[in-house]
Design an enzyme around this catalytic site. Structure first.
Site, short mmCIF file in Angstrom:
data_model
loop_
_atom_site.label_atom_id
_atom_site.label_comp_id
_atom_site.label_asym_id
_atom_site.label_seq_id
_atom_site.Cartn_x
_atom_site.Cartn_y
_atom_site.Cartn_z
N ARG A 243 0.75 -0.94 -0.02
CA ARG A 243 0.13 0.01 0.07
C ARG A 243 0.74 0.84 -0.12
O ARG A 243 1.56 1.77 0.55
CB ARG A 243 -0.98 -0.15 1.24
CG ARG A 243 -2.00 -0.56 1.26
CD ARG A 243 -3.73 -0.67 -0.20
NE ARG A 243 -4.49 -1.63 0.02
CZ ARG A 243 -4.51 -2.46 -0.55
NH1 ARG A 243 -3.25 -2.56 -1.46
NH2 ARG A 243 -5.37 -2.97 -0.56
N GLU A 272 -2.29 7.67 -4.63
CA GLU A 272 -2.41 7.37 -5.47
C GLU A 272 -4.13 7.26 -5.94
O GLU A 272 -4.34 6.90 -7.74
CB GLU A 272 -1.45 6.06 -6.14
CG GLU A 272 -2.42 4.98 -5.27
CD GLU A 272 -1.90 3.56 -5.89
OE1 GLU A 272 -2.31 2.71 -4.92
OE2 GLU A 272 -0.56 3.28 -5.95
N HIS A 304 0.84 0.18 -10.22
CA HIS A 304 -0.21 -0.95 -9.51
C HIS A 304 -1.04 -2.09 -9.85
O HIS A 304 -2.38 -2.27 -10.29
CB HIS A 304 -1.23 -0.01 -8.73
CG HIS A 304 -2.24 -0.87 -7.70
ND1 HIS A 304 -2.85 0.12 -6.49
CD2 HIS A 304 -2.23 -1.99 -7.32
CE1 HIS A 304 -2.81 -0.90 -5.21
NE2 HIS A 304 -2.97 -2.08 -5.57
#
Length: 373
Positions: A243, A272, A304
């Protein structure tokens, strides 16, 4: 049961549609997917009108105010297409009796493999070398000297399924693996050869490469900061596929300026949610720290994508559809979904599983307001 699927990309439409098509016809008919390109936010929550369930991903806003509006719209279920639920206000969902479901283990191998892809690219200067050879520059001088991992120390913070897989690959490389987790798996450690430390700061001190595998909670936010970086060797590397909020981006910039850190590889970054999974190439990124970070040759950033494998997408689709089918059954049982709207074959299938008129699945394990884990 109508499901509003927010932030739907082409691969989401494909994976969820194919997962639904793999189910028997009587189960397929219990849910109807409505795909929405927009992220769930204050501006888009009204698009859930008419749906009994919504389906969201990691950067959708499922905060208290959004949940209040979803409850007003009659939404009874939030189905996450991911493992993490830090963006969901679980207390507010519980207050409204909204069931929250997730995909706890879509493919730990996908994330572990991407972690190691980043780790090797970082420590062996792969991206820098590849950029040179595109210009037919085959010189080795100029910061291409890599760090051999065999015999070095890999620090793992968080030893769940992904952390254990990353550790196992490190052991196969001949690395010493040191770990920290509040909930130690001593059996795994004894069998694998990994070591647990009692103090997380000792992992920071010992690691030549540090890999993060913990969820984002208030106590883990900015786990990597100015103070913990000062504990590390100035030759050390950090990899984060967990994360973004685990690392304070400004602390990385400060460390690079002071030459306190050799490099970082990030698949996730703080803040993000405002731009991830979106093409921002023609726009200005409003995150100054991230914009500056990407100018450093010591930094590798991917969007990601650690989860993004063929196996993971199939598993996400299958588990999400399974969760939604179970939720549809639960709503019929509670009389909140009119079984007259369901095809005859579906009603027959449900009754064959032990349902009476307007009743459904007495053995349902999903509980309102609780996350399925």
């Amino acid at each position: 049961m109508e499901v509003a699927v927010f932030h739907s990309k082409k691969y989401d439409v494909k994976s969820l549609t194919e997962a639904l098509e793999r189910r028997p016809e009587e189960e397929r008919d219990t849910i109807k997917l409505r795909f929405i390109e927009a992220r769930l936010s204050e501006q888009t929550v009204e698009l859930a009108h008419g749906a009994k369930a919504i389906c969201v991903f990691v950067n959708d806003d499922v905060s208290a105010g959004i949940i209040d509006e979803l409850a007003d719209l009659g939404v009874k279920c939030i189905a996450l297409r991911c493992a993490g639920f830090d963006r969901v206000d679980m207390n507010r969902a519980n207050e409204h009796g909204i069931t929250v479901m997730r995909v706890p283990a879509y493919s730990p191998h996908a994330v572990a493999e991407h972690t190691w892809a980043l780790m090797l690219a970082l420590t062996r200067k792969i991206t820098r070398a590849e950029s040179r050879t595109r210009e037919f520059n085959f010189e080795l001088d100029g910061s291409l000297l890599g760090m051999e991992l065999h015999g070095r120390t890999l620090g793992i913070i968080g030893t769940g399924k992904i952390g254990q897989l990353v550790a196992g690959i490190g052991l196969a490389f001949g690395m010493r693996v040191v770990c920290f987790d509040k909930f130690k798996n001593t059996t795994w450690a004894e069998q694998s050869g990994a070591e647990y430390f009692e103090d997380v700061n000792d992992v920071f001190r010992e690691a030549d490469v540090l890999s993060l595998h913990v969820p984002l909670f208030p106590e883990t936010q900015f786990l990597v900061n100015e103070e913990t970086i000062k504990l590390m060797k100035n030759t050390a590397f950090i990899v984060n596929t967990s994360r973004g909020g685990l690392i304070k981006t400004s602390a990385l910039l400060d460390a690079f300026r002071k030459k306190e850190l050799a490099g970082v590889a990030l698949d996730v970054v703080y803040g993000e949610e405002d731009f991830v999974f979106t093409n921002m190439s023609d726009d200005n990124i409003m995150d100054d720290d991230l914009a500056r970070l990407t100018t450093y040759r010591q930094a590798i950033v991917t969007g990601h994508m650690a989860f993004f494998s063929d196996v993971a997408l199939k598993n996400i689709g299958d588990t999400t559809i399974d969760n939604l089918i179970q939720m549809a059954a639960k709503l019929v049982k509670k009389g909140k979904l009119d079984e007259q709207e369901l095809p005859e074959a579906t009603v027959a299938m449900l009754k064959g599983m032990g349902f009476n008129q307007g009743n459904l699945l007495s053995k349902m394990s999903v509980k309102s307001g609780h996350v399925r884990i």
